[in-house]
Design a protein around this motif. Structure first.
Motif, PDB file in Angstrom:
ATOM      1  N   VAL A   6      35.177  39.290  49.053  1.00 32.27           N
ATOM      2  CA  VAL A   6      35.832  39.139  47.750  1.00 32.27           C
ATOM      3  C   VAL A   6      34.854  39.515  46.642  1.00 32.27           C
ATOM      4  O   VAL A   6      35.205  40.246  45.713  1.00 32.27           O
ATOM      5  CB  VAL A   6      36.372  37.702  47.567  1.00 32.27           C
ATOM      6  N   ASP A  26      41.835  36.493  48.696  1.00 33.90           N
ATOM      7  CA  ASP A  26      41.793  36.735  50.134  1.00 33.90           C
ATOM      8  C   ASP A  26      43.070  36.152  50.732  1.00 33.90           C
ATOM      9  O   ASP A  26      43.292  34.951  50.685  1.00 33.90           O
ATOM     10  CB  ASP A  26      40.563  36.059  50.729  1.00 33.90           C
ATOM     11  N   PHE A  44      43.815  41.547  51.222  1.00 30.27           N
ATOM     12  CA  PHE A  44      43.447  41.085  49.896  1.00 30.27           C
ATOM     13  C   PHE A  44      44.504  41.493  48.873  1.00 30.27           C
ATOM     14  O   PHE A  44      45.233  42.459  49.070  1.00 30.27           O
ATOM     15  CB  PHE A  44      42.092  41.675  49.477  1.00 30.27           C
TER      16      PHE A  44
END
Length: 97
Positions: A6, A26, A44
């Protein structure tokens, strides 16, 4: 591991677009057991607001995001949901919502 992903995604987007807002979520946990989840890459969702998107069609914005993420698309990301807005579009959306 995905927290690091991330942050790498966020950093790549910040470097490429100097956004006034960027959120990376996520969503891999929602795809456990999915064939694409077996390769170790994640799912994502990105919401990014940047003046860099002004004058760009939605497809061009998505292509620009993919290009900014570069090799992360092959090494870390299996699926990516993108919402790319200009500041004006984000403001209008917030006013409606």
């Amino acid at each position: 591991m995905n927290a690091e992903r991330v942050e790498r995604i966020r950093a790549a987007l910040e470097d490429a677009f100097a956004p006034c807002a960027v959120q990376v979520a996520d969503e891999s946990h929602r795809h456990v057991g999915h064939a694409g989840a077996r390769d170790g890459r994640g799912h994502f969702a990105v919401e990014i607001v940047s003046a860099a998107f002004a004058g760009m069609a939605p497809l061009a914005r998505h292509r620009a995001v993919y290009a900014a993420l570069g090799t992360l698309m092959q090494t870390d990301i299996h699926a990516l949901a993108i919402r790319a807005l200009t500041p004006e579009e984000a403001h209008a959306a917030a006013s409606r919502g």
